[in-house]
Write a protein that holds these residues in place. Sequence first.
Motif, mmCIF file in Angstrom:
data_model
loop_
_atom_site.group_PDB
_atom_site.id
_atom_site.type_symbol
_atom_site.label_atom_id
_atom_site.label_comp_id
_atom_site.label_asym_id
_atom_site.label_seq_id
_atom_site.Cartn_x
_atom_site.Cartn_y
_atom_site.Cartn_z
ATOM 1 N N LEU A 51 0.834 -1.212 0.000
ATOM 2 C CA LEU A 51 0.000 0.000 0.000
ATOM 3 C C LEU A 51 0.866 1.258 0.000
ATOM 4 N N GLN A 52 1.955 1.236 0.742
ATOM 5 C CA GLN A 52 2.857 2.393 0.762
ATOM 6 C C GLN A 52 3.479 2.623 -0.613
ATOM 7 N N LYS A 53 3.808 1.550 -1.311
ATOM 8 C CA LYS A 53 4.371 1.686 -2.658
ATOM 9 C C LYS A 53 3.354 2.315 -3.605
ATOM 10 N N LEU A 54 2.097 1.900 -3.485
ATOM 11 C CA LEU A 54 1.052 2.489 -4.328
ATOM 12 C C LEU A 54 0.853 3.965 -3.985
ATOM 13 N N ALA A 55 0.897 4.287 -2.700
ATOM 14 C CA ALA A 55 0.768 5.684 -2.279
ATOM 15 C C ALA A 55 1.943 6.503 -2.800
ATOM 16 N N ALA A 56 3.141 5.923 -2.791
ATOM 17 C CA ALA A 56 4.320 6.629 -3.298
ATOM 18 C C ALA A 56 4.211 6.910 -4.793
ATOM 19 N N LEU A 61 -5.109 5.914 -1.307
ATOM 20 C CA LEU A 61 -5.477 4.629 -0.710
ATOM 21 C C LEU A 61 -6.939 4.597 -0.291
ATOM 22 N N SER A 62 -7.484 5.742 0.063
ATOM 23 C CA SER A 62 -8.901 5.796 0.402
ATOM 24 C C SER A 62 -9.740 5.446 -0.825
ATOM 25 N N TRP A 63 -9.388 6.006 -1.969
ATOM 26 C CA TRP A 63 -10.086 5.670 -3.217
ATOM 27 C C TRP A 63 -9.947 4.180 -3.509
ATOM 28 N N LEU A 64 -8.735 3.652 -3.337
ATOM 29 C CA LEU A 64 -8.503 2.243 -3.626
ATOM 30 C C LEU A 64 -9.426 1.352 -2.803
ATOM 31 N N MET A 65 -9.574 1.662 -1.539
ATOM 32 C CA MET A 65 -10.359 0.800 -0.655
ATOM 33 C C MET A 65 -11.869 1.052 -0.729
#
Length: 160
Positions: A51-56, A61-65
Amino acid sequence: MTDADIGARFAQIRVDVGAATPKAMSDRLGIGENAWREYEKGKGTPSWATLQKLAALGYDLSWLMTGQGHMRRGDNAAMQSVEPEFMGRLVEAVARAHKELGINLPEVRLGHVSAEVLADVFAAAEGPDEYPEQLELMLKRLKRRLKSATEQPGTGKRLA
């Protein structure tokens, strides 16, 4: 919200990143291919490191979930403050990058890609004075993704 919805968002991120296959995406993130495939199916739970890699990479992450809001962080806030001349240069550069590789880009898609590049610029820059520098970096990233996509069979990209 169903597991399939979350899986579709993982797949949308992969496409947005320019990874033609789940393997290409898993390689980019440094995770197992099966893990990414499971995420795209809406199964499995990504690690905090993933998740941190995707945020980077600029993904919200809110949209993702939840599916609420924008796919990329900063998509909404800064969009109102772009200078028309800067936006014009950005659109011209995106069009030129595609043309240099012989990719015929429909105008609607040009708008989409340009908006994505602009969102990346906004997410990476600390303020308007950094927009030109970040634009150059994002255009280099776009050119690498396009070149990679044209070199990989089955990506949906073909030379005109």
